[in-house]
Design a protein around this motif. Structure first.
Motif, PDB file in Angstrom:
ATOM      1  N   MET A  30      35.016  12.738  40.900  1.00 45.22           N
ATOM      2  CA  MET A  30      35.736  13.836  39.300  1.00 45.22           C
ATOM      3  C   MET A  30      33.981  14.905  38.979  1.00 45.22           C
ATOM      4  SD  MET A  30      36.516  11.706  36.049  1.00 45.22           S
ATOM      5  CE  MET A  30      34.314  11.226  35.845  1.00 45.22           C
ATOM      6  N   VAL A  31      33.188  14.171  38.686  1.00 46.71           N
ATOM      7  CA  VAL A  31      31.785  15.261  38.619  1.00 46.71           C
ATOM      8  C   VAL A  31      32.200  15.645  39.608  1.00 46.71           C
ATOM      9  CG1 VAL A  31      30.025  15.035  38.150  1.00 46.71           C
ATOM     10  CG2 VAL A  31      31.053  13.137  37.480  1.00 46.71           C
ATOM     11  N   ARG A  32      31.438  15.981  40.707  1.00 43.51           N
ATOM     12  CA  ARG A  32      31.651  17.079  41.952  1.00 43.51           C
ATOM     13  C   ARG A  32      32.652  17.577  41.557  1.00 43.51           C
ATOM     14  NH1 ARG A  32      30.918  13.807  46.626  1.00 43.51           N
ATOM     15  NH2 ARG A  32      33.451  14.799  46.624  1.00 43.51           N
ATOM     16  N   ALA A  33      33.645  17.592  41.313  1.00 37.38           N
ATOM     17  CA  ALA A  33      34.746  18.819  40.981  1.00 37.38           C
ATOM     18  C   ALA A  33      34.709  19.408  39.958  1.00 37.38           C
ATOM     19  CB  ALA A  33      36.048  18.105  41.357  1.00 37.38           C
ATOM     20  N   ALA A  34      34.355  18.878  39.518  1.00 39.02           N
ATOM     21  CA  ALA A  34      33.917  19.790  37.419  1.00 39.02           C
ATOM     22  C   ALA A  34      33.296  20.767  37.561  1.00 39.02           C
ATOM     23  CB  ALA A  34      33.392  18.961  36.589  1.00 39.02           C
ATOM     24  N   TYR A  35      31.992  20.431  38.461  1.00 34.02           N
ATOM     25  CA  TYR A  35      31.047  21.185  39.127  1.00 34.02           C
ATOM     26  C   TYR A  35      31.175  22.276  39.747  1.00 34.02           C
ATOM     27  CZ  TYR A  35      28.570  19.453  35.678  1.00 34.02           C
ATOM     28  OH  TYR A  35      27.459  18.313  34.756  1.00 34.02           O
ATOM     29  N   LEU A  36      31.748  22.075  41.217  1.00 33.02           N
ATOM     30  CA  LEU A  36      32.134  22.931  41.971  1.00 33.02           C
ATOM     31  C   LEU A  36      33.062  23.742  41.433  1.00 33.02           C
ATOM     32  CD1 LEU A  36      32.852  20.936  45.516  1.00 33.02           C
ATOM     33  CD2 LEU A  36      30.849  21.922  44.819  1.00 33.02           C
ATOM     34  N   SER A  37      34.276  23.564  40.892  1.00 35.31           N
ATOM     35  CA  SER A  37      34.706  24.890  40.210  1.00 35.31           C
ATOM     36  C   SER A  37      34.310  26.092  39.330  1.00 35.31           C
ATOM     37  CB  SER A  37      36.051  23.478  39.171  1.00 35.31           C
ATOM     38  OG  SER A  37      34.928  23.527  38.176  1.00 35.31           O
ATOM     39  N   LYS A  38      32.836  25.079  39.061  1.00 38.85           N
ATOM     40  CA  LYS A  38      31.928  26.139  37.843  1.00 38.85           C
ATOM     41  C   LYS A  38      30.830  27.150  38.744  1.00 38.85           C
ATOM     42  CE  LYS A  38      33.565  24.375  34.218  1.00 38.85           C
ATOM     43  NZ  LYS A  38      34.506  23.347  34.907  1.00 38.85           N
ATOM     44  N   GLY A  39      31.132  26.779  39.801  1.00 39.27           N
ATOM     45  CA  GLY A  39      30.516  27.536  41.110  1.00 39.27           C
ATOM     46  C   GLY A  39      29.299  27.350  41.218  1.00 39.27           C
ATOM     47  N   PHE A  40      29.223  26.121  41.484  1.00 40.33           N
ATOM     48  CA  PHE A  40      28.280  24.922  42.432  1.00 40.33           C
ATOM     49  C   PHE A  40      28.354  24.670  43.406  1.00 40.33           C
ATOM     50  CE2 PHE A  40      27.164  24.764  37.258  1.00 40.33           C
ATOM     51  CZ  PHE A  40      25.559  24.526  37.436  1.00 40.33           C
TER      52      PHE A  40
END
Length: 288
Positions: free
Chosen positions: A259-269
């Motif tokens: 869940m956390v990884r998905a939130a940051y990947l969606s921001k370009g991380f």
């Protein structure tokens, strides 16, 4: 006469204990609840949750969540009247995490000569270095230091301030920590003074404080908080980092990592590294 303090204990299989921990984190009525999760019996596969409610409502809320998992055996005990904090601190051993050695005043005679030694007196704040999330952050930072230096560092949810102080002790010029708990901010400032660093700590919710903005953009952001606040702050942490800057995130269970990884990947991380310790996960991410 004060009301008695209670401890709620839940024992059972790892999967259900972790699922119960996620349920506690997801319940808005239990946002400030204090609990721990650990492996109690490796041979039998028994994991244990210890929760310490501070109100009748929190007691009932925790019991309702935990009893919703039939495989968990839930008990409630009255804590004897004692200075539990002082007793716990006196028994904490020092912690080694890469180049970092974290110790309390009771262990000042056991400090190695070839480590970055951090004296952290926890008091009522989180982050003595013993928890898997704090150790994970320090190990991740230690590995990054082998190839990078970070001039500007932000520590979101600083607790004792150990992560910002570690950065200040390894040549970071500007180290800022924030916490929503004023007691933690006071303790972090005391720890910074004890360790003779110029790390600065402010009482703030989010990343909008003037001192936080003044030192941005950051080369590195620590955020050792909880999974849902990590998701909520993904946009702000992206904005606080310079392009190519790194974030070390923890405070999340392995079951919450996706869940956390998905939130940051969606921001370009981009994911640089993952560290697992016990049930906990630490993520190292780079801003694209």
């Amino acid at each position: 006469m004060t009301d008695p303090a209670y401890q709620i204990i839940a024992r059972g299989p790892r999967a259900d204990a972790e699922a119960a921990a996620v349920a506690i984190d997801s319940d808005p009525m239990l946002e400030g609840a204090t609990y721990s999760i650990l492996e109690e019996d490796e041979d039998k596969g028994i994991w244990r949750i210890d929760a310490f409610p501070t109100s009748t409502e929190e007691t009932e809320g925790l019991k309702a969540v935990l009893t919703g998992f039939p495989t968990l055996k839930v008990t409630q005990e009255v804590l004897a009247d004692a200075d539990w904090l002082a007793m716990a601190l006196s028994g904490l051993p020092p912690v080694r995490a890469g180049r970092f050695f974290i110790y309390g005043v009771h262990d000042r005679g056991r400090v190695p000569a070839n480590t970055v030694n951090l004296r952290i007196e926890a008091g009522a704040a989180f982050g003595t270095g013993h928890h898997g999330t704090t150790v994970g952050c320090l190990l991740a930072y230690d590995r990054l230091l082998k190839a990078h230096r970070f001039a500007r560092v932000l520590d979101v949810g600083c607790g004792t301030g150990v992560l910002a102080i570690a950065a200040a002790r390894t040549a970071s010029r500007a180290c800022v920590g924030t916490d929503i708990d004023p007691v933690s901010v006071r303790i972090a400032r005391e720890n910074a003074a004890v360790n003779q660093t110029r790390a600065r700590f402010v009482h703030a919710s989010g990343l909008g404080h003037a001192r936080v903005r003044a030192s941005a953009p950051y080369d590195l952001v620590f955020a050792n908080i909880l999974a849902r606040p990590l998701v909520h702050l993904s946009h702000d942490i992206h904005g606080a980092l310079k392009p190519g800057g790194l974030a070390i995130l923890s405070g999340l269970l392995r079951t919450q990592e996706r869940m956390v990884r998905a939130a940051y990947l969606s921001k370009g991380f981009h994911v640089v590294r993952r560290i697992h310790r016990d049930a906990w996960a630490t993520l190292v991410l780079r801003r694209g």
